[in-house]
Design a protein around this motif. Structure first.
Motif, PDB file in Angstrom:
ATOM      1  N   ALA A   1     -51.570  15.345  41.167  1.00 56.90           N
ATOM      2  CA  ALA A   1     -50.893  16.643  41.023  1.00 56.90           C
ATOM      3  C   ALA A   1     -49.392  16.502  41.246  1.00 56.90           C
ATOM      4  CB  ALA A   1     -51.490  17.649  42.000  1.00 56.90           C
ATOM      5  N   ILE A   2     -49.011  15.783  42.279  1.00 57.93           N
ATOM      6  CA  ILE A   2     -47.585  15.611  42.569  1.00 57.93           C
ATOM      7  C   ILE A   2     -46.906  14.801  41.468  1.00 57.93           C
ATOM      8  CG2 ILE A   2     -45.957  14.451  44.121  1.00 57.93           C
ATOM      9  CD1 ILE A   2     -47.726  15.406  46.448  1.00 57.93           C
ATOM     10  N   HIS A   3     -47.580  13.779  40.958  1.00 59.56           N
ATOM     11  CA  HIS A   3     -47.006  12.968  39.879  1.00 59.56           C
ATOM     12  C   HIS A   3     -46.676  13.826  38.667  1.00 59.56           C
ATOM     13  CE1 HIS A   3     -47.320  10.619  36.131  1.00 59.56           C
ATOM     14  NE2 HIS A   3     -46.663   9.703  36.802  1.00 59.56           N
ATOM     15  N   TRP A   4     -47.656  14.609  38.197  1.00 57.44           N
ATOM     16  CA  TRP A   4     -47.457  15.384  36.971  1.00 57.44           C
ATOM     17  C   TRP A   4     -46.499  16.550  37.190  1.00 57.44           C
ATOM     18  CZ3 TRP A   4     -48.041  12.846  32.896  1.00 57.44           C
ATOM     19  CH2 TRP A   4     -49.040  11.877  32.782  1.00 57.44           C
ATOM     20  N   LEU A   5     -46.536  17.163  38.358  1.00 57.40           N
ATOM     21  CA  LEU A   5     -45.581  18.235  38.654  1.00 57.40           C
ATOM     22  C   LEU A   5     -44.159  17.667  38.709  1.00 57.40           C
ATOM     23  CD1 LEU A   5     -44.959  21.148  39.352  1.00 57.40           C
ATOM     24  CD2 LEU A   5     -45.489  20.632  41.741  1.00 57.40           C
ATOM     25  N   ALA A   6     -43.994  16.555  39.412  1.00 55.91           N
ATOM     26  CA  ALA A   6     -42.672  15.915  39.488  1.00 55.91           C
ATOM     27  C   ALA A   6     -42.210  15.473  38.105  1.00 55.91           C
ATOM     28  CB  ALA A   6     -42.705  14.726  40.447  1.00 55.91           C
ATOM     29  N   ALA A   7     -43.107  14.901  37.311  1.00 55.28           N
ATOM     30  CA  ALA A   7     -42.740  14.442  35.967  1.00 55.28           C
ATOM     31  C   ALA A   7     -42.249  15.606  35.111  1.00 55.28           C
ATOM     32  CB  ALA A   7     -43.935  13.757  35.302  1.00 55.28           C
ATOM     33  N   ALA A   8     -42.993  16.702  35.100  1.00 52.70           N
ATOM     34  CA  ALA A   8     -42.599  17.867  34.301  1.00 52.70           C
ATOM     35  C   ALA A   8     -41.265  18.426  34.793  1.00 52.70           C
ATOM     36  CB  ALA A   8     -43.686  18.934  34.365  1.00 52.70           C
ATOM     37  N   LEU A   9     -41.121  18.515  36.091  1.00 57.30           N
ATOM     38  CA  LEU A   9     -39.901  19.053  36.680  1.00 57.30           C
ATOM     39  C   LEU A   9     -38.690  18.174  36.368  1.00 57.30           C
ATOM     40  CD1 LEU A   9     -38.856  21.322  38.488  1.00 57.30           C
ATOM     41  CD2 LEU A   9     -39.531  19.958  40.453  1.00 57.30           C
ATOM     42  N   ILE A  10     -38.853  16.871  36.520  1.00 56.12           N
ATOM     43  CA  ILE A  10     -37.741  15.943  36.274  1.00 56.12           C
ATOM     44  C   ILE A  10     -37.344  15.952  34.804  1.00 56.12           C
ATOM     45  CG2 ILE A  10     -37.136  13.478  36.237  1.00 56.12           C
ATOM     46  CD1 ILE A  10     -38.875  13.342  38.917  1.00 56.12           C
ATOM     47  N   ILE A  11     -38.313  15.958  33.915  1.00 59.59           N
ATOM     48  CA  ILE A  11     -37.993  16.014  32.477  1.00 59.59           C
ATOM     49  C   ILE A  11     -37.283  17.320  32.147  1.00 59.59           C
ATOM     50  CG2 ILE A  11     -39.007  16.154  30.163  1.00 59.59           C
ATOM     51  CD1 ILE A  11     -41.081  14.032  31.222  1.00 59.59           C
ATOM     52  N   PHE A  12     -37.779  18.426  32.696  1.00 60.36           N
ATOM     53  CA  PHE A  12     -37.127  19.725  32.487  1.00 60.36           C
ATOM     54  C   PHE A  12     -35.675  19.678  32.967  1.00 60.36           C
ATOM     55  CE2 PHE A  12     -35.839  23.841  34.210  1.00 60.36           C
ATOM     56  CZ  PHE A  12     -35.935  24.639  33.074  1.00 60.36           C
ATOM     57  N   LEU A  13     -35.460  19.145  34.169  1.00 59.36           N
ATOM     58  CA  LEU A  13     -34.109  19.072  34.730  1.00 59.36           C
ATOM     59  C   LEU A  13     -33.190  18.182  33.895  1.00 59.36           C
ATOM     60  CD1 LEU A  13     -35.066  18.849  38.490  1.00 59.36           C
ATOM     61  CD2 LEU A  13     -33.683  20.656  37.445  1.00 59.36           C
ATOM     62  N   LEU A  14     -33.702  17.045  33.440  1.00 57.01           N
ATOM     63  CA  LEU A  14     -32.888  16.148  32.624  1.00 57.01           C
ATOM     64  C   LEU A  14     -32.518  16.781  31.289  1.00 57.01           C
ATOM     65  CD1 LEU A  14     -34.684  12.763  33.376  1.00 57.01           C
ATOM     66  CD2 LEU A  14     -32.339  13.379  34.033  1.00 57.01           C
ATOM     67  N   VAL A  15     -33.480  17.420  30.650  1.00 57.25           N
ATOM     68  CA  VAL A  15     -33.221  18.047  29.343  1.00 57.25           C
ATOM     69  C   VAL A  15     -32.258  19.218  29.493  1.00 57.25           C
ATOM     70  CG1 VAL A  15     -34.279  19.356  27.464  1.00 57.25           C
ATOM     71  CG2 VAL A  15     -35.361  17.260  28.278  1.00 57.25           C
ATOM     72  N   THR A  16     -32.538  20.122  30.431  1.00 56.78           N
ATOM     73  CA  THR A  16     -31.673  21.296  30.566  1.00 56.78           C
ATOM     74  C   THR A  16     -30.302  20.924  31.126  1.00 56.78           C
ATOM     75  OG1 THR A  16     -32.628  21.849  32.738  1.00 56.78           O
ATOM     76  CG2 THR A  16     -33.573  22.931  30.788  1.00 56.78           C
ATOM     77  N   GLY A  17     -30.253  19.943  32.023  1.00 59.11           N
ATOM     78  CA  GLY A  17     -28.962  19.514  32.541  1.00 59.11           C
ATOM     79  C   GLY A  17     -28.097  18.904  31.455  1.00 59.11           C
ATOM     80  N   THR A  18     -28.716  18.112  30.593  1.00 60.27           N
ATOM     81  CA  THR A  18     -27.979  17.418  29.539  1.00 60.27           C
ATOM     82  C   THR A  18     -27.641  18.338  28.368  1.00 60.27           C
ATOM     83  OG1 THR A  18     -29.063  15.353  30.124  1.00 60.27           O
ATOM     84  CG2 THR A  18     -28.057  15.455  27.943  1.00 60.27           C
ATOM     85  N   LEU A  19     -28.604  19.151  27.957  1.00 62.63           N
ATOM     86  CA  LEU A  19     -28.417  19.955  26.753  1.00 62.63           C
ATOM     87  C   LEU A  19     -27.906  21.366  27.002  1.00 62.63           C
ATOM     88  CD1 LEU A  19     -31.619  18.880  24.777  1.00 62.63           C
ATOM     89  CD2 LEU A  19     -29.293  17.952  24.614  1.00 62.63           C
ATOM     90  N   VAL A  20     -28.010  21.866  28.225  1.00 67.49           N
ATOM     91  CA  VAL A  20     -27.581  23.236  28.508  1.00 67.49           C
ATOM     92  C   VAL A  20     -26.404  23.249  29.485  1.00 67.49           C
ATOM     93  CG1 VAL A  20     -28.287  25.488  29.409  1.00 67.49           C
ATOM     94  CG2 VAL A  20     -29.896  24.151  28.055  1.00 67.49           C
ATOM     95  N   LEU A  21     -26.637  22.796  30.701  1.00 72.52           N
ATOM     96  CA  LEU A  21     -25.609  22.910  31.742  1.00 72.52           C
ATOM     97  C   LEU A  21     -24.335  22.144  31.412  1.00 72.52           C
ATOM     98  CD1 LEU A  21     -27.643  22.788  35.060  1.00 72.52           C
ATOM     99  CD2 LEU A  21     -26.360  24.710  34.117  1.00 72.52           C
TER     100      LEU A  21
END
Length: 174
Positions: free
Chosen positions: A12-32
């Motif tokens: 559970a922690i692996h997949w939650l962290a994976a989704a969260l990290i990918i979300f942060l990388l994508v939004t940080g790079t493409l939005v923020l």
């Protein structure tokens, strides 16, 4: 053949962290990164910062669980896997640290949780450069991690993905 799964908490922690990290990388790079430092950016930046801290906590929780729970049987390339996981964990923690240092050094915390304005540009701060480089390194390590998992699943066919809850845990060479 791998026939044992990680503990449900680890999965559970692996997949939650994976989704969260990918979300942060994508939004940080493409939005923020492309938003000007105006009042409209504050909500997005606050959300990014809170989720970034959560990602760091999840990585630390994964490391603690890995140390406390019994190790699974070794697989082909285990040494590379351990090094890759260590590098990925360290780079995520570097992202959290550099993001926190950027918020402190730039005075942005006052804007996020007070009434101050954001600095004109974050790029003049060293932690921002580190954060940007670390995000690119994280993307590369994640790509390698995914490729290694697919290699194990479809070429080595040792059922490695089943250890993380994907598919039958009885997959192997036939």
């Amino acid at each position: 053949m791998s026939s044992i799964r990680y503990a449900k908490s680890q999965i559970a922690i692996h997949w939650l962290a994976a989704a969260l990290i990918i979300f942060l990388l994508v939004t940080g790079t493409l939005v923020l990164a492309d938003l000007p430092n105006t009042a409209e950016k504050i909500g997005n930046l606050r959300f990014h910062m809170i989720l970034g801290v959560l990602a760091g906590v999840l990585v630390i929780a994964r490391v603690i669980l890995r140390k406390r729970l019994p190790a699974l049987p070794a697989v082909h390339g285990e040494m590379f896997a351990r090094l890759g996981h260590m590098a990925l964990n360290l780079i995520i923690l570097l992202l959290v640290f550099s993001g926190a240092m950027l918020m402190l050094q730039s005075g942005a915390l006052d804007a996020l949780f007070g009434s101050a304005a954001l600095p004109a540009d974050f790029k003049e701060f060293t932690p921002r450069r580190i954060h940007g480089l670390a995000s690119r390194a994280a993307m590369a390590l994640i790509a390698l991690h995914v490729l290694a998992a697919l290699y194990h699943q479809f070429i080595v066919r040792d059922g490695l993905l089943a250890r993380m809850g994907i598919g039958s845990n009885k997959i192997g060479r036939q």
